[in-house]
Design a protein around this motif. Structure first.
Motif, PDB file in Angstrom:
ATOM      1  N   SER A 134      -7.680  -4.765   2.338  1.00  0.00           N
ATOM      2  CA  SER A 134      -7.711  -3.670   3.104  1.00  0.00           C
ATOM      3  C   SER A 134      -9.313  -3.270   3.658  1.00  0.00           C
ATOM      4  CB  SER A 134      -6.926  -2.520   2.639  1.00  0.00           C
ATOM      5  OG  SER A 134      -5.527  -2.959   2.555  1.00  0.00           O
ATOM      6  N   SER A 135     -10.027  -3.208   2.554  1.00  0.00           N
ATOM      7  CA  SER A 135     -11.417  -2.584   2.952  1.00  0.00           C
ATOM      8  C   SER A 135     -12.281  -3.537   3.573  1.00  0.00           C
ATOM      9  CB  SER A 135     -12.124  -2.264   1.679  1.00  0.00           C
ATOM     10  OG  SER A 135     -12.417  -3.514   0.758  1.00  0.00           O
ATOM     11  N   SER A 155       0.860  -1.165  -0.237  1.00  0.00           N
ATOM     12  CA  SER A 155       0.016   0.093  -0.075  1.00  0.00           C
ATOM     13  C   SER A 155       0.744   1.421  -0.143  1.00  0.00           C
ATOM     14  CB  SER A 155      -0.878   0.062   1.096  1.00  0.00           C
ATOM     15  OG  SER A 155      -1.781  -0.951   1.383  1.00  0.00           O
ATOM     16  N   THR A 158      -2.325  -2.928 -11.447  1.00  0.00           N
ATOM     17  CA  THR A 158      -3.743  -2.708 -11.194  1.00  0.00           C
ATOM     18  C   THR A 158      -4.367  -3.608 -10.654  1.00  0.00           C
ATOM     19  OG1 THR A 158      -4.244  -1.190 -13.068  1.00  0.00           O
ATOM     20  CG2 THR A 158      -6.148  -2.111 -12.261  1.00  0.00           C
ATOM     21  N   ARG A 217      -3.106  -3.876  -6.961  1.00  0.00           N
ATOM     22  CA  ARG A 217      -4.026  -2.852  -6.191  1.00  0.00           C
ATOM     23  C   ARG A 217      -5.321  -3.185  -5.977  1.00  0.00           C
ATOM     24  NH1 ARG A 217      -0.473   0.265  -4.115  1.00  0.00           N
ATOM     25  NH2 ARG A 217       0.374   1.216  -6.039  1.00  0.00           N
ATOM     26  N   ASN A 218      -5.956  -3.868  -6.826  1.00  0.00           N
ATOM     27  CA  ASN A 218      -7.280  -4.035  -6.534  1.00  0.00           C
ATOM     28  C   ASN A 218      -7.241  -5.344  -5.476  1.00  0.00           C
ATOM     29  OD1 ASN A 218      -8.229  -2.469  -8.520  1.00  0.00           O
ATOM     30  ND2 ASN A 218      -8.233  -4.001 -10.227  1.00  0.00           N
ATOM     31  N   THR A 239      -5.130  -5.665  -3.072  1.00  0.00           N
ATOM     32  CA  THR A 239      -4.932  -5.066  -1.788  1.00  0.00           C
ATOM     33  C   THR A 239      -5.883  -4.365  -1.167  1.00  0.00           C
ATOM     34  OG1 THR A 239      -2.722  -5.116  -2.635  1.00  0.00           O
ATOM     35  CG2 THR A 239      -3.091  -3.810  -0.721  1.00  0.00           C
ATOM     36  N   ASN A 240      -6.492  -3.803  -2.401  1.00  0.00           N
ATOM     37  CA  ASN A 240      -7.552  -2.607  -1.605  1.00  0.00           C
ATOM     38  C   ASN A 240      -9.079  -3.441  -0.955  1.00  0.00           C
ATOM     39  OD1 ASN A 240      -6.126  -0.314  -2.145  1.00  0.00           O
ATOM     40  ND2 ASN A 240      -7.044  -0.036  -4.163  1.00  0.00           N
ATOM     41  N   ASP A 241      -9.173  -4.672  -1.774  1.00  0.00           N
ATOM     42  CA  ASP A 241     -10.317  -5.469  -1.244  1.00  0.00           C
ATOM     43  C   ASP A 241      -9.981  -5.961  -0.235  1.00  0.00           C
ATOM     44  OD1 ASP A 241     -11.611  -5.133  -3.505  1.00  0.00           O
ATOM     45  OD2 ASP A 241     -11.939  -7.102  -4.076  1.00  0.00           O
ATOM     46  N   ASP A 290       2.303   3.161  -7.742  1.00  0.00           N
ATOM     47  CA  ASP A 290       2.207   2.411  -9.132  1.00  0.00           C
ATOM     48  C   ASP A 290       3.532   2.338  -9.872  1.00  0.00           C
ATOM     49  OD1 ASP A 290      -0.376   2.044  -8.064  1.00  0.00           O
ATOM     50  OD2 ASP A 290      -1.327   2.853 -10.017  1.00  0.00           O
TER      51      ASP A 290
END
Length: 215
Positions: free
Chosen positions: A109-110, A81, A99, A102-103, A105-107, A85
């Protein structure tokens, strides 16, 4: 529970496979006993598989090692995180894979994705959930099922290494999903274990010589 698994001729699953497929039995006899370790960090495994998509093992590992170095030796949700990029791309990976990383990792983390909770789901449910992440397809999801969750009955007909040994073992150029599924139906419910022997046959270089069933 140990995450180290040993398979040999004394394993009931292997004995079963040998009675079902003579060509597979020959490959198993060539390979001999195998020992493998089940991956214990699902996030790191998925990052590695995303990077390795459509690449050779050597190229994928090189890029993964560069990313690991950027993360000071430890790939975690926090360390990824903190990278831009551009920093991730500097390892040699593509914008599309950045991408996807990132997707994923964000999924996590959220809270949208709980990797630990996947173990309670069926194979089909896990594939469906992981492939909701843009950039993760059936191949990555199946690798996760085999190498992280140690699911016993996954047939990775999307995988290039699997297909290479499959063509050699059955002396065929027909690698359609329909053909492979029909021919390997007899491996059920241990398709993953059979596949592990195919992977090991490739690692040992057996496919460099013609396959002989009775030689």
């Amino acid at each position: 529970m140990s995450n180290v698994v040993t398979l040999n001729n004394s394993s009931p699953e292997i004995q079963y496979l040998c009675t079902k497929d003579k060509r597979l039995e020959k490959v198993i006899s060539m390979v001999g006993e195998i020992t493998y370790t089940v991956h214990t960090d699902p996030y790191v495994f998925l990052i590695h598989e995303i990077i390795e998509q459509m690449l050779s093992i050597k190229a994928g590992n090189s890029i993964f090692c560069r990313l690991e170095n950027l993360c000071n030796g430890s790939i975690t949700i926090d360390s990824i995180s903190k990278l831009s990029d551009a920093q991730i791309r500097s390892t040699g990976t593509s914008a599309a894979k950045v991408t996807c990383i990132r997707n994923l990792t964000n999924d996590i983390s959220s809270g949208s994705l709980n990797l630990n909770a996947l173990s309670a789901m069926s194979d089909e449910q896990i594939i469906k959930r992981l492939t909701l992440i843009h950039g993760i397809g059936n191949w990555t999801a199946k690798m996760y099922l085999i190498f992280v969750l140690n699911r016993p009955d996954i047939l990775p007909f999307e995988d290039g290494a699997f297909l290479q040994v499959y063509r050699w073992m059955y002396k065929t150029s027909d690698c359609t999903k329909t053909s492979i599924t029909k021919r390997c139906k007899k491996w059920k419910p241990y398709s993953s274990l059979a596949s592990r022997y195919l992977y090991r046959a490739l690692d040992y270089g057996f496919t460099k010589k013609e396959f002989h069933l009775f030689k």
